[in-house]
Design a protein around this motif. Structure first.
Motif, mmCIF file in Angstrom:
data_model
loop_
_atom_site.group_PDB
_atom_site.id
_atom_site.type_symbol
_atom_site.label_atom_id
_atom_site.label_comp_id
_atom_site.label_asym_id
_atom_site.label_seq_id
_atom_site.Cartn_x
_atom_site.Cartn_y
_atom_site.Cartn_z
ATOM 1 N N GLY A 1 0.793 -1.221 0.000
ATOM 2 C CA GLY A 1 0.000 0.000 0.000
ATOM 3 C C GLY A 1 0.828 1.275 0.000
ATOM 4 O O GLY A 1 2.043 1.248 0.200
ATOM 5 N N PRO A 2 0.167 2.420 -0.185
ATOM 6 C CA PRO A 2 0.882 3.692 -0.370
ATOM 7 C C PRO A 2 1.474 4.278 0.900
ATOM 8 O O PRO A 2 2.258 5.223 0.821
ATOM 9 C CB PRO A 2 -0.210 4.612 -0.931
ATOM 10 C CG PRO A 2 -1.493 4.045 -0.407
ATOM 11 C CD PRO A 2 -1.295 2.564 -0.364
ATOM 12 N N LEU B 1 1.752 -5.441 8.037
ATOM 13 C CA LEU B 1 1.399 -6.752 7.512
ATOM 14 C C LEU B 1 2.134 -7.827 8.311
ATOM 15 O O LEU B 1 3.340 -7.697 8.558
ATOM 16 C CB LEU B 1 1.775 -6.884 6.037
ATOM 17 C CG LEU B 1 0.964 -6.101 5.014
ATOM 18 C CD1 LEU B 1 1.428 -6.462 3.607
ATOM 19 C CD2 LEU B 1 -0.516 -6.370 5.165
ATOM 20 N N PRO B 2 1.453 -8.889 8.698
ATOM 21 C CA PRO B 2 2.150 -9.988 9.371
ATOM 22 C C PRO B 2 2.979 -10.777 8.365
ATOM 23 O O PRO B 2 2.874 -10.568 7.150
ATOM 24 C CB PRO B 2 0.992 -10.839 9.915
ATOM 25 C CG PRO B 2 -0.111 -10.605 8.934
ATOM 26 C CD PRO B 2 0.023 -9.164 8.496
ATOM 27 N N ALA B 3 3.814 -11.687 8.854
ATOM 28 C CA ALA B 3 4.539 -12.583 7.959
ATOM 29 C C ALA B 3 3.538 -13.350 7.102
ATOM 30 O O ALA B 3 2.534 -13.862 7.607
ATOM 31 C CB ALA B 3 5.403 -13.542 8.767
ATOM 32 N N LEU B 4 3.799 -13.433 5.814
ATOM 33 C CA LEU B 4 2.842 -14.034 4.884
ATOM 34 C C LEU B 4 3.167 -15.479 4.549
ATOM 35 O O LEU B 4 2.455 -16.100 3.767
ATOM 36 C CB LEU B 4 2.789 -13.190 3.603
ATOM 37 C CG LEU B 4 2.420 -11.716 3.819
ATOM 38 C CD1 LEU B 4 2.483 -10.956 2.502
ATOM 39 C CD2 LEU B 4 1.044 -11.597 4.443
ATOM 40 N N GLY B 5 4.249 -16.019 5.091
ATOM 41 C CA GLY B 5 4.525 -17.446 4.928
ATOM 42 C C GLY B 5 5.427 -17.796 3.769
ATOM 43 O O GLY B 5 5.630 -18.970 3.470
ATOM 44 N N HIS C 1 9.615 1.613 7.247
ATOM 45 C CA HIS C 1 8.740 0.585 7.806
ATOM 46 C C HIS C 1 9.223 -0.817 7.437
ATOM 47 O O HIS C 1 9.232 -1.725 8.279
ATOM 48 C CB HIS C 1 7.307 0.778 7.298
ATOM 49 C CG HIS C 1 6.657 2.026 7.790
ATOM 50 N ND1 HIS C 1 5.840 2.803 6.991
ATOM 51 C CD2 HIS C 1 6.702 2.652 8.996
ATOM 52 C CE1 HIS C 1 5.408 3.837 7.688
ATOM 53 N NE2 HIS C 1 5.922 3.773 8.904
ATOM 54 N N LEU C 2 9.625 -1.019 6.184
ATOM 55 C CA LEU C 2 10.113 -2.340 5.785
ATOM 56 C C LEU C 2 11.404 -2.683 6.512
ATOM 57 O O LEU C 2 11.592 -3.823 6.960
ATOM 58 C CB LEU C 2 10.328 -2.387 4.272
ATOM 59 C CG LEU C 2 9.087 -2.285 3.381
ATOM 60 C CD1 LEU C 2 9.463 -2.493 1.925
ATOM 61 C CD2 LEU C 2 8.016 -3.270 3.800
ATOM 62 N N PRO D 1 0.956 1.226 9.383
ATOM 63 C CA PRO D 1 2.414 1.210 9.270
ATOM 64 C C PRO D 1 3.071 2.019 10.387
ATOM 65 O O PRO D 1 2.646 3.137 10.689
ATOM 66 C CB PRO D 1 2.651 1.849 7.895
ATOM 67 C CG PRO D 1 1.418 1.530 7.118
ATOM 68 C CD PRO D 1 0.307 1.602 8.115
ATOM 69 N N GLY D 2 4.067 1.414 11.013
ATOM 70 C CA GLY D 2 4.790 2.069 12.097
ATOM 71 C C GLY D 2 4.265 1.771 13.475
ATOM 72 O O GLY D 2 4.919 2.097 14.467
#
Length: 274
Positions: free
Chosen positions: A36-37, A51-55, A43-44, A93-94
């Motif tokens: 997302g924007p 966002l949680p870990a996506l696997g 943040h990354l 985010p954050g």
């Protein structure tokens, strides 16, 4: 590996190619759409995208996916894998810490786009060669040809030792570097010297090294058990690439670890104690 990815991205910041507050979709509109924007490079780097870990790494580690048949083989595949993940968002985010291999894969992609070469080649030029990390590599053939190497092992379902598998991948920015204690000590010393080589050459400014250990997000949500001394572990925060453990035996410790399929690594420095 993630510490080196973070250092290289921060070098891009120093060069004016990107900014920490840039939304990742500004640079990777297709690959990073799920973030997302509002999700920035900062943040990354700090695992605070919301966002949680996506696997992705968990599927890579599964026994059913040998590397010759692994279904996520490039960044287009990764974008497909992450399609719709924005609906999984658990925080702005954050606001919260959620470890994300996918976020670091995209930071590696950012580095490739900026340098016009593969992630491994970019890292070699920017960090591994200047640091003298001569036995650090992402190339499985180089590892296999080294007679003085350790074979990672795991336990199978019967408790027997089996060779660790799937250590390498085509998108290695989140993990996969094979290294040695000697080489990793060069990385540790770079952090202790606040971004400088032994001869004084600056690989990264001291201010950006400081950003790596900033209080961007707490790793540990407060709980009532914090009042009990035996439970009260050191508080931890994540900056743009490193965790900072507060007041460990009287010193702050900068650290990061990782592991994949039987191979593990951990680097920690106490700068105040040198």
């Amino acid at each position: 590996t993630k510490v080196l990815t973070a250092l290289a991205v921060l070098q891009l910041v120093a060069e004016g190619e990107v900014a920490l507050e840039d939304p990742i979709v500004r640079h990777l509109p297709q690959e990073a759409a799920a973030f997302g924007p509002e999700t920035t490079l900062r943040h990354l780097l700090a695992h605070s995208s919301g966002l949680p870990a996506l696997g992705w790494s968990e599927t890579k580690m599964g026994k059913q996916w040998p590397m010759d048949g692994f279904p996520v083989g490039n960044f287009e595949d990764l974008a497909t894998f992450m399609d719709g993940a924005e609906t999984w968002r658990v925080a702005a985010p954050g606001a919260r810490w959620h470890y994300s291999n996918e976020g670091y894969l995209l930071l590696g992609r950012l580095l490739e786009r900026a340098d016009g070469v593969s992630y491994a080649d970019a890292l070699q030029r920017r960090l591994l060669t200047p640091l003298g990390m001569t036995r650090s590599t992402f190339d499985p053939d180089v590892v296999a040809a080294d007679s003085d190497r350790v074979q990672p092992v795991m336990h199978d379902e019967q408790g027997r030792f089996v060779p660790g598998a799937n250590l390498h991948g085509v998108m290695p920015a989140a993990g996969g570097l094979v290294s040695t204690p000697d080489d990793l000590s060069q990385l540790a010393q770079l952090l202790l010297r606040r971004g400088r080589l032994p001869d004084g050459t600056k690989l990264l400014s001291e201010s950006l090294v400081t950003e790596m250990t900033a209080d961007d997000v707490s790793l540990d949500a407060p709980t009532p058990l914090d009042a009990f001394p035996l439970w009260n572990d050191p508080q931890r925060v994540n900056g743009a690439g490193l965790q900072r453990h507060l007041d460990v035996l009287g010193h702050d410790v900068w650290a990061h670890g990782g592991g994949v399929m039987g191979g593990t690594a951990y680097v920690a420095v106490a700068p105040e104690a040198n």
